[in-house]
Motif scaffolding. Sequence first.
Motif, PDB file in Angstrom:
ATOM      1  N   UNK A 188       0.836  -1.209   0.000  1.00 43.06           N
ATOM      2  CA  UNK A 188       0.000   0.000   0.000  1.00 43.06           C
ATOM      3  C   UNK A 188       0.869   1.257   0.000  1.00 43.06           C
ATOM      4  N   UNK A 189       1.863   1.331   0.885  1.00 39.40           N
ATOM      5  CA  UNK A 189       2.726   2.513   0.965  1.00 39.40           C
ATOM      6  C   UNK A 189       3.530   2.687  -0.317  1.00 39.40           C
ATOM      7  N   UNK A 190       4.023   1.583  -0.889  1.00 42.98           N
ATOM      8  CA  UNK A 190       4.816   1.678  -2.117  1.00 42.98           C
ATOM      9  C   UNK A 190       3.959   2.175  -3.276  1.00 42.98           C
ATOM     10  N   UNK A 191       2.728   1.690  -3.374  1.00 42.88           N
ATOM     11  CA  UNK A 191       1.845   2.147  -4.443  1.00 42.88           C
ATOM     12  C   UNK A 191       1.529   3.632  -4.289  1.00 42.88           C
ATOM     13  N   UNK A 192       1.353   4.090  -3.050  1.00 46.82           N
ATOM     14  CA  UNK A 192       1.112   5.517  -2.818  1.00 46.82           C
ATOM     15  C   UNK A 192       2.347   6.344  -3.190  1.00 46.82           C
ATOM     16  N   UNK A 193       3.538   5.823  -2.869  1.00 44.98           N
ATOM     17  CA  UNK A 193       4.758   6.521  -3.257  1.00 44.98           C
ATOM     18  C   UNK A 193       4.858   6.606  -4.784  1.00 44.98           C
ATOM     19  N   UNK A 194       4.558   5.522  -5.487  1.00 46.44           N
ATOM     20  CA  UNK A 194       4.645   5.531  -6.946  1.00 46.44           C
ATOM     21  C   UNK A 194       3.713   6.581  -7.544  1.00 46.44           C
ATOM     22  N   UNK A 195       2.534   6.758  -6.962  1.00 39.49           N
ATOM     23  CA  UNK A 195       1.595   7.777  -7.433  1.00 39.49           C
ATOM     24  C   UNK A 195       2.182   9.173  -7.233  1.00 39.49           C
ATOM     25  N   UNK A 196       2.737   9.425  -6.041  1.00 38.45           N
ATOM     26  CA  UNK A 196       3.356  10.726  -5.780  1.00 38.45           C
ATOM     27  C   UNK A 196       4.568  10.941  -6.685  1.00 38.45           C
ATOM     28  N   UNK A 197       5.385   9.924  -6.841  1.00 42.87           N
ATOM     29  CA  UNK A 197       6.573  10.036  -7.700  1.00 42.87           C
ATOM     30  C   UNK A 197       6.176  10.390  -9.132  1.00 42.87           C
ATOM     31  N   UNK A 198       5.169   9.728  -9.656  1.00 41.24           N
ATOM     32  CA  UNK A 198       4.697  10.007 -11.016  1.00 41.24           C
ATOM     33  C   UNK A 198       4.207  11.440 -11.135  1.00 41.24           C
ATOM     34  N   UNK A 199       3.467  11.897 -10.128  1.00 40.41           N
ATOM     35  CA  UNK A 199       2.962  13.267 -10.132  1.00 40.41           C
ATOM     36  C   UNK A 199       4.123  14.263 -10.115  1.00 40.41           C
ATOM     37  N   UNK A 200       5.136  14.012  -9.280  1.00 38.85           N
ATOM     38  CA  UNK A 200       6.291  14.909  -9.214  1.00 38.85           C
ATOM     39  C   UNK A 200       7.031  14.947 -10.551  1.00 38.85           C
ATOM     40  N   UNK A 201       7.250  13.786 -11.139  1.00 40.63           N
ATOM     41  CA  UNK A 201       7.954  13.717 -12.427  1.00 40.63           C
ATOM     42  C   UNK A 201       7.194  14.496 -13.493  1.00 40.63           C
ATOM     43  N   UNK A 202       5.888  14.262 -13.568  1.00 32.36           N
ATOM     44  CA  UNK A 202       5.094  14.902 -14.620  1.00 32.36           C
ATOM     45  C   UNK A 202       4.929  16.404 -14.405  1.00 32.36           C
ATOM     46  N   UNK A 203       4.561  16.802 -13.210  1.00 33.51           N
ATOM     47  CA  UNK A 203       4.260  18.208 -12.960  1.00 33.51           C
ATOM     48  C   UNK A 203       5.513  19.081 -12.905  1.00 33.51           C
ATOM     49  N   UNK A 204       6.625  18.514 -12.455  1.00 35.85           N
ATOM     50  CA  UNK A 204       7.868  19.274 -12.374  1.00 35.85           C
ATOM     51  C   UNK A 204       8.740  19.072 -13.621  1.00 35.85           C
ATOM     52  N   UNK A 205       8.229  18.301 -14.585  1.00 34.40           N
ATOM     53  CA  UNK A 205       8.935  18.053 -15.847  1.00 34.40           C
ATOM     54  C   UNK A 205      10.354  17.535 -15.598  1.00 34.40           C
ATOM     55  N   UNK A 206      10.449  16.517 -14.737  1.00 28.14           N
ATOM     56  CA  UNK A 206      11.756  15.959 -14.380  1.00 28.14           C
ATOM     57  C   UNK A 206      12.218  14.963 -15.424  1.00 28.14           C
ATOM     58  N   UNK A 207      13.507  14.899 -15.643  1.00 30.62           N
ATOM     59  CA  UNK A 207      14.108  13.930 -16.560  1.00 30.62           C
ATOM     60  C   UNK A 207      14.800  12.853 -15.741  1.00 30.62           C
ATOM     61  N   UNK A 208      14.392  11.617 -15.946  1.00 24.92           N
ATOM     62  CA  UNK A 208      15.010  10.512 -15.218  1.00 24.92           C
ATOM     63  C   UNK A 208      16.419  10.217 -15.720  1.00 24.92           C
ATOM     64  N   UNK A 209      16.840  10.843 -16.791  1.00 25.06           N
ATOM     65  CA  UNK A 209      18.210  10.700 -17.281  1.00 25.06           C
ATOM     66  C   UNK A 209      19.177  11.558 -16.462  1.00 25.06           C
ATOM     67  N   UNK A 210      18.636  12.543 -15.762  1.00 28.16           N
ATOM     68  CA  UNK A 210      19.448  13.461 -14.967  1.00 28.16           C
ATOM     69  C   UNK A 210      19.758  12.826 -13.609  1.00 28.16           C
ATOM     70  N   UNK A 211      21.036  12.637 -13.279  1.00 28.90           N
ATOM     71  CA  UNK A 211      21.380  12.044 -11.977  1.00 28.90           C
ATOM     72  C   UNK A 211      20.835  12.836 -10.786  1.00 28.90           C
ATOM     73  N   UNK A 212      20.754  14.159 -10.906  1.00 31.40           N
ATOM     74  CA  UNK A 212      20.205  14.979  -9.825  1.00 31.40           C
ATOM     75  C   UNK A 212      18.725  14.669  -9.593  1.00 31.40           C
ATOM     76  N   UNK A 213      18.001  14.359 -10.664  1.00 31.12           N
ATOM     77  CA  UNK A 213      16.590  13.987 -10.533  1.00 31.12           C
ATOM     78  C   UNK A 213      16.455  12.696  -9.747  1.00 31.12           C
ATOM     79  N   UNK A 214      17.298  11.722 -10.039  1.00 32.67           N
ATOM     80  CA  UNK A 214      17.227  10.440  -9.328  1.00 32.67           C
ATOM     81  C   UNK A 214      17.556  10.628  -7.848  1.00 32.67           C
TER      82      UNK A 214
END
Length: 90
Positions: A37-63
């Motif tokens: 349950x907690x991991x699924x909630x984290x994945x939802x928040x992570x997806x929202x952060x990536x999309x709304x903040x326009x993060x690139x997973x290729x960037x080491x600072x983003x990871x």
Amino acid sequence: MSQTVFCRKYQQELEALPFPPLPGQKGQEIQASVSKKAWEEWQTLQTRLINEKHLSLLDPDTRIYLMEQMERFLDNRETDQAEGYVPQNS
């Protein structure tokens, strides 16, 4: 019957993750201390952060940023939120 784990976020026994969600030692630690349950909630928040903040997973600072946010979320500390996000009323 599925396995349970004492979830560090919810401080109770909940359904465990079926496999480590990340490679290596970190994935093993998460599987041993975070519920499905907690991991699924984290994945939802992570997806929202990536999309709304326009993060690139290729960037080491983003990871690094996402790992920090994950730890904060799982430890029940304040995390960044996506600007303009309005949670649904339950």
